[in-house]
Design a protein around this motif. Structure first.
Motif, PDB file in Angstrom:
ATOM      1  N   LEU A 294       0.570  -1.118  -0.032  1.00 13.47           N
ATOM      2  CA  LEU A 294      -0.421  -0.046  -0.107  1.00 13.47           C
ATOM      3  C   LEU A 294       1.012   1.520  -0.553  1.00 13.47           C
ATOM      4  O   LEU A 294       0.724   2.071  -0.471  1.00 13.47           O
ATOM      5  N   ALA A 295       2.202   0.627   0.521  1.00 18.33           N
ATOM      6  CA  ALA A 295       3.172   2.268   0.872  1.00 18.33           C
ATOM      7  C   ALA A 295       3.571   2.681  -0.800  1.00 18.33           C
ATOM      8  O   ALA A 295       2.763   4.006  -1.440  1.00 18.33           O
ATOM      9  N   VAL A 296       4.004   1.235  -1.681  1.00 15.97           N
ATOM     10  CA  VAL A 296       4.189   2.011  -2.574  1.00 15.97           C
ATOM     11  C   VAL A 296       3.301   2.834  -3.519  1.00 15.97           C
ATOM     12  O   VAL A 296       3.834   3.494  -4.361  1.00 15.97           O
ATOM     13  N   ARG A 297       1.519   2.417  -3.822  1.00 12.16           N
ATOM     14  CA  ARG A 297       0.663   2.932  -4.601  1.00 12.16           C
ATOM     15  C   ARG A 297       0.975   4.620  -4.295  1.00 12.16           C
ATOM     16  O   ARG A 297       0.338   4.985  -5.174  1.00 12.16           O
ATOM     17  N   ALA A 530       1.827   1.929 -10.347  1.00 12.50           N
ATOM     18  CA  ALA A 530       0.492   1.719 -11.730  1.00 12.50           C
ATOM     19  C   ALA A 530       0.019   0.619 -11.231  1.00 12.50           C
ATOM     20  O   ALA A 530      -1.213   0.346 -10.965  1.00 12.50           O
ATOM     21  N   GLY A 531       0.946  -0.823 -11.254  1.00  9.97           N
ATOM     22  CA  GLY A 531       0.528  -1.714 -11.162  1.00  9.97           C
ATOM     23  C   GLY A 531      -0.557  -1.987 -10.081  1.00  9.97           C
ATOM     24  O   GLY A 531      -1.444  -2.734  -9.826  1.00  9.97           O
ATOM     25  N   LEU A 536      -5.085  -2.565  -6.333  1.00 12.10           N
ATOM     26  CA  LEU A 536      -5.683  -2.658  -5.231  1.00 12.10           C
ATOM     27  C   LEU A 536      -7.558  -1.485  -5.984  1.00 12.10           C
ATOM     28  O   LEU A 536      -8.292  -2.003  -5.061  1.00 12.10           O
ATOM     29  N   THR A 537      -7.504  -1.306  -7.069  1.00 12.67           N
ATOM     30  CA  THR A 537      -8.506  -0.596  -7.699  1.00 12.67           C
ATOM     31  C   THR A 537      -9.358  -1.645  -8.117  1.00 12.67           C
ATOM     32  O   THR A 537     -10.828  -1.937  -8.031  1.00 12.67           O
ATOM     33  N   TRP A 541     -13.229  -3.521  -2.841  1.00 15.05           N
ATOM     34  CA  TRP A 541     -13.361  -3.345  -0.615  1.00 15.05           C
ATOM     35  C   TRP A 541     -11.834  -3.204   0.007  1.00 15.05           C
ATOM     36  O   TRP A 541     -10.942  -4.142  -0.733  1.00 15.05           O
ATOM     37  N   GLY A 542     -12.462  -2.710   0.696  1.00 18.48           N
ATOM     38  CA  GLY A 542     -10.952  -2.813   1.943  1.00 18.48           C
ATOM     39  C   GLY A 542     -11.301  -2.831   3.733  1.00 18.48           C
ATOM     40  O   GLY A 542     -12.154  -2.277   3.639  1.00 18.48           O
TER      41      GLY A 542
END
Length: 796
Positions: A294-297, A530-531, A536-537, A541-542
């Motif tokens: 999640l940090a990379v995003r 981007a990947g 995650l998109t 849901w999260g």
């Protein structure tokens, strides 16, 4: 520890609360420069605990204590050993620079004094948590951290995002706190001890208990929510809505590590079991990977650092969960390293935002010349976060790899998880330290320049301490890490820390592989981002969205319950009240089989039978009454009959009270009935009458059975003897009933009188209510009956 040292410990814990009181006034006098004298408070606390380091390193622990609530066995006590000393040093040391940083960051803010006050409250709560010895005391400080963090996260309360983040943090960590309290209560019941030091000395008592699994789950509920372990990780990045000084303090040494502290503290009595070594590594490893991915995003500097904090907490939990000595040593080293480099990097991110006007990494570049000191501090802290020599982060990575690789069981899976997680953290460290400063100059919303000393003092000092603690690795191991490992393992341990690996082995190869993988991923950061965003998109849901859904569901359920239970009909309220009363009386006697089997009828005199006959006649009169007013008066007949019974059986005071109550009740109810527009008679369907009659009969039978049980039991005179012995000597009264009401139950009596007075005022208000007349009715009243008759004829 001497008596003076014990008193100093209490002063050290309470000093931040005193500083919280004076901070607003001092800020009004000195404005942002109040940070300088205020920072002396945590600096003094740091020096005090630094003075204890040699003794603690020698294996000595201290438990200063004063009684708090002795009747409940609650003490205000502290436990000073290697683990708590390290946390106290981090909280006070980093806290010193956070207070200074707050002075520069919030310069000119109208609520800066309030902010300082909240920060000191938070600091005091954390010190009390990590030093708390009594379990109840520890829990109180545990919850106080949740409350103060709520105030800090929601400091900018005019923004909806801040309010949501504050509420989310409070709900998640507060719910975990309730779980922890239950765990502490079970621990106290199993061990018979209320102090952490005594619980730790109980050996295998908890592990051998049949309640071990329950205790572990309850303790993990508190630890996982506080330290943002998956799937409770979502509240921590959202807490970035707080001002940057809060984020830096929250993520470096304080609240988010409280759960890690608790797991390390409880390891000697809960650790090294199949459940422990399964649950902690699994959840810790998952949190490490989720946090780094999640940090990379992210492109926001604070969010990038926030998610890597989640990952680092997962790494610490995973290492603690292995129960392997070398992995524990790596966890202790990483705990120190993370506090230093993460505190520095958060302050760097805040300084960039403060001076450049943005912290979006895609809108920053070329700041190295405008902010050279901040750039240098960022590089030093990022090198430690990346695990590169000669920083303490490198040593921590070497030791944790040694511990994981040399362990047993699922070491390959844990090693792969640690390598991938550390490689991604290197990517984020490089991005935070290099992207804003290198490359061509990018126009920013504000003209970027180096901040004042209040802003860069903290990052510079913390990054240099990370370097110094590695260059002085042997002393770091002896004075700091060794005592921490001893506290976690529960046995004396010495840790010989070296900056340079003593031999070429798996740990070095794993470290080199981590660096190589991190560099490759950093070079493809945009594609990686981007990947990750696309993945995650696609998932959609999260847990964060799930939290909103849960809260919305709770609100909807509460609204449904309110509409159902509080439908606005008094008849339903009364029916449910009496129905529950009947169940409370009948069910226990039915389930327990304690129904009275016999009843001895007392021998009444003829006039006593006459009083009972009057009561029975009053009951019949109530049942056959044709109007409500008649029923009320008939009900008073029963009340007077009961008052006569009290008088005949030697209770004149109670009889007088009953006479007064019945008289007032009948009068007040009659007055109310004459003022309210009600039907003269209660028209109810037959089914309703049968239902209400059944409930009334059930209540009567239940109370009769209960009273027969009570009167059949042997009379316990202890309370009567007490009042007989002390009514005269203590309360100086001969009338025992009056003494009980006025002295022994004085506040109860005052409350009852207040209720009666308020009720009387409410009745008086109802009596004085007059319906508002329309203009036409007012004219009719003034014109008289003849004029009204003529107008009606005209209408016809």
């Amino acid at each position: 520890m001497s008596l003076i040292g014990s008193e100093a410990t209490f002063i050290a814990v309470l000093a931040p609360f005193a500083a919280a009181i004076v901070a607003p006034t001092l800020t009004r006098l000195l404005a942002h420069n109040a940070a300088w004298p205020l920072a002396l408070v945590p600096a003094a606390i740091f020096l005090f605990f630094a003075g204890l380091v040699p003794e603690v390193a020698g294996g000595v622990s201290f438990t200063p204590m004063v009684d708090w609530a002795p009747s409940y066995g609650v003490t205000f006590s502290f436990f000073v050993d290697g683990l708590s000393t390290l946390f106290a040093l981090l909280i006070s040391g980093i806290g010193t620079f956070i207070i200074l940083y707050s002075g520069g960051y919030l310069k000119g803010h109208p609520q800066q004094g309030r902010f300082f006050s909240f920060m000191f409250l938070f600091m005091g709560a954390m010190l009390g948590l990590v030093l708390g010895n009594d379990l109840i005391t520890l829990f109180i400080f545990w919850e106080l951290t949740s409350i103060t963090s709520f105030l800090l996260i929601g400091f900018d309360h005019l923004r909806a995002a801040s309010r949501r983040a504050a509420i989310q943090a409070l709900v998640v960590t507060g719910g975990g706190g309730l779980s922890l309290l239950a765990g502490f209560l079970v621990i106290m019941a199993v061990t018979g001890e209320a102090n952490m030091s005594a619980v730790l000395a109980s050996g295998d008592t908890l592990r051998d208990s049949g309640l071990y699994a329950l205790i572990l789950v309850l303790v993990l509920g508190g630890a996982f929510t506080k330290s943002a372990q998956f799937p409770f990780h979502f509240w921590l990045p959202n807490a970035m809505e707080a001002p940057t000084p809060v984020s830096a303090f929250l993520h470096s040494a304080t609240m988010v590590k409280a759960g890690v502290y608790l797991l390390m503290r409880m390891h000697p009595v809960l650790g090294d079991t199949a459940l422990w070594t399964t649950i902690l590594p699994v959840f810790g490893g998952a949190t490490l990977l989720v946090g780094t991915i999640l940090a990379v995003r992210q492109t926001d500097l604070k969010l990038m650092l926030a998610y890597t904090t989640v990952a680092s907490l997962g790494l610490l939990v995973m290492l603690t969960g292995t129960s392997w000595e070398k992995a524990i040593e790596g966890a202790a080293l990483y705990l120190l390293a993370h506090s230093l480099f993460k505190g520095a990097l958060f302050m760097v991110a805040g300084t960039i935002d403060h001076e450049a006007g943005t912290r979006d990494i895609t809108r920053l570049g070329g700041l190295r010349k405008a902010m050279p000191i901040t750039f240098a501090a960022a590089c030093l802290a990022a090198l430690s976060m990346s695990g590169l020599p000669p920083f303490v982060g490198f040593i921590a990575k070497e030791y944790l790899y040694t511990g994981i690789w040399g362990g047993a069981g699922a070491n390959y899976a844990l090693t792969a998880t640690a390598v991938l997680g550390n490689a991604l953290m290197l990517v984020i460290a490089a991005a935070v330290a290099l992207k804003p400063f290198l490359g061509p100059k990018v126009e920013t919303p504000k003209h970027a320049h180096e901040g004042p000393v209040l802003l860069y003092a903290g990052p510079v000092v913390l990054s240099l301490v990370g370097l110094a603690s590695a260059l002085l690795a042997h002393d770091t191991g002896v004075l700091v890490i060794g005592p921490v490992v001893s506290s976690i393992l529960g046995v004396p341990s010495t840790v010989d820390v070296h900056l340079v690996p003593t031999h070429i082995g798996a740990a070095l190869y794993l470290s080199l592989g981590t660096i190589a993988l991190g560099v490759v991923l950093f070079l493809r950061l945009d594609a990686l981002r981007a990947g990750t965003a696309g993945l995650l998109t696609a998932i959609g849901w999260g847990p964060d969205k799930g939290f909103d859904q849960v809260i919305a569901g709770i609100v909807s359920f509460s609204a449904w319950v309110t509409r159902t239970v509080q439908g606005g009909r008094m008849e339903v309220y009364m029916t449910m009240t009496f129905l529950i009363t009947a169940a409370a009386l009948l069910v226990p006697m039915t389930v327990a089989g304690t129904w009275p089997t016999s009843f001895a009828m007392p021998g009444f005199r003829f006039y006593e039978w006459g009083v009972l006959a009057i009561a029975a006649a009053g009951l019949v009169a109530v049942l056959i009454a044709r109007t409500r007013l008649t029923a009320i008066v008939s009900l008073g007949i029963q009340g007077f009959a009961v008052a006569l019974i009290f008088m005949l059986f030697g209770a004149p005071d109670l009889s007088f009270t009953q006479f007064m109550v019945e008289t007032l009740s009948v009068v007040i109810l009659a007055l109310v009935m004459t003022r309210l527009n009600l039907q003269p008679r209660d028209h109810r369907p037959m089914m309703a009458r049968l239902c209400h009659s059944a409930i009334a009969l059930a209540i009567g039978v239940g109370f009769a059975g209960l009273l027969i049980q009570i009167t059949s039991a042997p009379f316990d005179r202890r309370l009567s003897d007490f009042f007989e012995a002390y009514s005269r000597t203590i309360a100086h009264g001969r009338n025992i009933v009056n003494v009980i009401l006025v002295d022994f139950r004085g506040f109860d009596t005052l409350g009852e009188i207040s209720v009666v007075m308020i009720t009387g005022l409410c009745v008086l208000a109802l009596i004085r209510v007059r319906p508002k007349r329309s203009a036409e009715e007012a004219l009719d009243l003034a014109a008289g009956d003849e004029a009204v008759r003529k107008r009606e004829e005209a209408r016809v």
